[in-house]
Design a protein around this motif. Sequence first.
Motif, short mmCIF file in Angstrom:
data_model
loop_
_atom_site.label_atom_id
_atom_site.label_comp_id
_atom_site.label_asym_id
_atom_site.label_seq_id
_atom_site.Cartn_x
_atom_site.Cartn_y
_atom_site.Cartn_z
N HIS A 174 0.76 -1.11 -0.32
CA HIS A 174 0.01 0.53 -0.11
C HIS A 174 0.71 1.14 -0.10
CE1 HIS A 174 -3.24 -2.34 1.03
NE2 HIS A 174 -2.86 -2.75 1.76
N SER A 175 0.65 2.28 -0.49
CA SER A 175 1.27 3.69 -0.45
C SER A 175 1.88 4.05 0.21
CB SER A 175 0.50 4.28 -2.01
OG SER A 175 1.13 5.86 -1.77
N PRO A 176 1.96 4.21 1.18
CA PRO A 176 2.22 5.58 2.56
C PRO A 176 1.94 6.21 2.41
CG PRO A 176 4.45 5.17 1.18
CD PRO A 176 4.11 4.63 0.60
N ARG A 177 1.23 7.17 1.67
CA ARG A 177 0.76 8.06 0.86
C ARG A 177 -0.26 8.51 2.17
NH1 ARG A 177 -0.38 11.96 -4.22
NH2 ARG A 177 -2.01 11.06 -3.90
N SER A 178 -1.30 7.76 1.28
CA SER A 178 -2.41 8.22 2.35
C SER A 178 -3.03 7.76 3.95
CB SER A 178 -3.66 7.29 1.49
OG SER A 178 -3.89 7.94 0.53
N VAL A 179 -1.51 7.18 4.17
CA VAL A 179 -1.27 7.22 5.80
C VAL A 179 -0.51 7.57 6.37
CG1 VAL A 179 -0.20 5.21 7.77
CG2 VAL A 179 -0.87 4.42 5.20
N VAL A 180 0.33 8.73 5.84
CA VAL A 180 0.85 9.71 6.31
C VAL A 180 0.15 11.04 6.31
CG1 VAL A 180 3.44 11.42 5.42
CG2 VAL A 180 3.17 8.54 5.37
N ILE A 181 -0.56 11.27 5.49
CA ILE A 181 -1.01 12.24 5.47
C ILE A 181 -2.30 12.09 6.48
CG2 ILE A 181 -3.75 13.82 3.28
CD1 ILE A 181 0.86 14.45 2.90
N GLY A 182 -3.02 10.79 6.28
CA GLY A 182 -3.71 10.85 7.05
C GLY A 182 -3.56 11.44 8.94
N GLY A 183 -2.27 10.63 8.95
CA GLY A 183 -1.95 11.17 9.94
C GLY A 183 -1.45 12.38 10.68
N LEU A 184 -1.12 12.79 9.90
CA LEU A 184 -0.70 14.33 9.49
C LEU A 184 -2.19 15.20 9.76
CD1 LEU A 184 2.02 15.19 7.46
CD2 LEU A 184 2.13 15.44 10.02
N VAL A 185 -3.11 14.26 9.41
CA VAL A 185 -4.29 14.99 9.09
C VAL A 185 -5.36 15.72 10.47
CG1 VAL A 185 -6.76 15.35 8.82
CG2 VAL A 185 -4.91 15.82 6.45
N SER A 186 -4.90 13.79 10.84
CA SER A 186 -6.18 13.27 12.25
C SER A 186 -5.29 13.80 13.60
CB SER A 186 -6.00 12.09 12.50
OG SER A 186 -5.80 11.42 11.32
N PHE A 187 -3.39 14.13 13.46
CA PHE A 187 -3.18 14.92 14.45
C PHE A 187 -3.05 16.37 14.49
CE2 PHE A 187 0.71 17.76 15.79
CZ PHE A 187 1.15 17.59 16.94
N PHE A 188 -3.38 17.11 13.17
CA PHE A 188 -3.71 18.23 13.33
C PHE A 188 -4.98 18.70 14.03
CE2 PHE A 188 -1.43 18.92 9.63
CZ PHE A 188 0.39 18.92 10.24
N LEU A 189 -6.46 17.07 13.56
CA LEU A 189 -7.35 17.40 14.31
C LEU A 189 -7.46 17.83 15.49
CD1 LEU A 189 -9.52 15.96 10.88
CD2 LEU A 189 -9.65 18.81 11.93
N ALA A 190 -6.65 16.60 16.44
CA ALA A 190 -6.74 16.03 17.77
C ALA A 190 -6.59 17.97 18.44
CB ALA A 190 -5.49 14.96 18.07
N ILE A 191 -5.43 18.36 17.62
CA ILE A 191 -4.83 19.17 18.34
C ILE A 191 -5.88 20.80 18.99
CG2 ILE A 191 -2.86 21.69 18.52
CD1 ILE A 191 -2.24 19.06 19.76
#
Length: 564
Positions: A174-191
Motif C-alpha cells: 500500500h502506498s504510504p502517502r494516504s497513511v502519512v497524510i491521514g496521520g498528519l490530518v488526524s494529528f492536526f484535527l486532534a490538536i
Amino acid sequence: MTPRRILLFLLLWFVPMAAHAQAGDTLTLGTWKFHRGDNAGWAARGLDDRAWQRIRGGVEWEAEIGAYDGFGWYRREVALPEAIAHGPVGIHFGSVGDAFEVFWNGVRIGGSGGMPPEFVEGVQPILFWVPDSVMARARDGRHVVAVRVFNEYAYGGLISPVRVGRYDVMAARHSPRSVVIGGLVSFFLAIGVYHLAFFLRRRGARENLWFTVVCACVSVYGATYADPVQALVMPVINPYRLGVLALLAGAPFFLKLVNELFGLRGGRRQWMVILAFAASWGAALVLPLGLLSDFNTVLDAGMALGLLVMVARAWRASPRGTPHGRTLLVGTAAFSATLTYDVLSEYSVVPVAHLLPGTPSAFWLGYLVFVLCVGLATAGRWAVTEITALTDPMTELSRRHVLEDALRREAQRLRRTGGSLALVLIDLDHFKRINDTHGHGVGDQVLARVGRLIRSSARNLDLPARFGGEEFAVLLYDTDLAGALSFADRFRATLAEMRVPVPGGTVGVTASLGVAVGADLVDADALVAAADQALYRAKGSGRDRLVSITMHDGARGDDFVVTR
C-alpha cells in the motif's frame, strides 16, 4: 521540549518513513525520453525517438523543461530482471500531473483521468497490469513503455517515480502517502479539538479559538492530498481548488493567532489584510484551474512575504517579555521558511521538496513544527496562568482562595475521621510605616522575605498562604495546640532576627499572630473567625503578640491564651 529537540524528533520521524518509501525489490524507471505535443503514433514500438529530450522521472517536468502546460510524451526501453519477467508484471504510478495514458509495447494498458476536451484529473496512485499478450511483443527481452500526459496547471508530468515489478507483490503493498497524510490530518484535527475544548472552558483564551480554526483549515487542505478524499470530492469540486480555498479561509485566523500570541496590535492593517483574503477566496472559487494556479503562485508569494513581516514584528515583540516568545518564534519562522521555499520552487529557484510520498511540498514539515511550538507555548502560558491564579507571585505563597478550599476539604475529612486542625493568622505590625518611610520597593522586599521565612518554618505538608496585604495564614494539618504554638513561637523568633537592607542601614519587622485549633467536628468558617478574633486580640494587646484559642466540638472556647 526545546526547539532543537523538536527538530530532532521530526528528523527521527521522517528518516525511517522515507527509508520505508524507498524500500522494495521493484525496478524504478529513472530516466525517460520526452517530447512536447501530442501524436498517437508516438506510442509505437518501433518509433525513432533518438532526437527526443532526456529528462528525469520522479520530478515535475517544469524542473527539466521549464514552465509548460499541455500534452507531453514520455518513452523509454525497459529490460526486466528474471525475477520480474517470469511473473505477472505491473507498473505503478504515484503522482502524475494531471491526466495520463500508459502504453506498453505500443498497446494501451490503462490510464487515469480524462483527456481534453473532457478533461478530468487522474488523482489516485494506480497500478496497471501488463497482459501476457502485450509482454510477448517484446524484442530481445526489451520492452517499450510510453506515457501520454496532459497538464493544465501547477506541476506536470511524472511527478513521482514510476516502478515496475511483479503485479501480485506490488498489489499487496500500500502506498504510504494516504497513511502519512491521514496521520498528519488526524494529528492536526486532534490538536484543534483540544484547543477548542480549552476555549469553551475559558472563553477569554481567544488564541485557542483561532488555532482551532487554523488547524481545521489546514486539515481540509491536507485531506485533499489523500487519495480517497480526492476521489470523493472530485465530482463536486477539484481537490486543488478546495485546498486553495481552505488555506485562504485559514489565513486571516492565522494572522489573528500570531497577533494574539505575541501581543501584537492588528488595527486597520489587520482588517485590510482580512478583506484581501476574503476577495482572494472569492476569486479562487470562480477562476479556471489554469488561472487559479498562476493566482495561487502570487498568493503563496504574498503569504510568504506576510509571514516574514510577522516574524520580524514578533522578533521585536518577544524581547519585551512575551511569554514563551522564543518557542513561538521558532515555530512561526519554520512555517514561514518552508512556505517561502515552496514559493521559490514554483519559480524553479530551488528543487521541489519531496518530504512526504507523493506530496511535493515543504509546507507540512513547517506547519508541523509550528503546531508543536504553539502547543508547547500555549501549554506553558496555561501553566503560568494557572500558577498565577493559585500562587501569589511576590511571596510565592498560595492565594487565599486556595487555603480556604483546602480548609473546607480538611474540615470535612475531620468530621469523618477525627483529629485536629490548626490555623495561624499572621499580620505584620506597622507595615505601612515601612512603605511610608522607605518606599514600596523595600516593603515588597519585606513581604518576599517574610514569605520565604514562612515557607521555611512550615512543614512540607502544611499550606502557607498570603491572606491579603501584609496578612498571612498557615494551615497546619493534624496539629494540636502545642504543635501550633511551637510553629508560631519559632516563626516569631526567626522573624525578630530578620533584617532587610535599606539605604543607610537595615529595617526589621514584627508580627501579631492569632492561632485557632479545632478538633473533630471543626467548622471551617468558625475556625477562620476564631483565628481572626485571636489575631484581633493580639493586635489590641500591644502587637508583637501571640494569642491562641481552642475550639471544642466545632464551637469556640471562652478562653484566649496570650503569650509574648
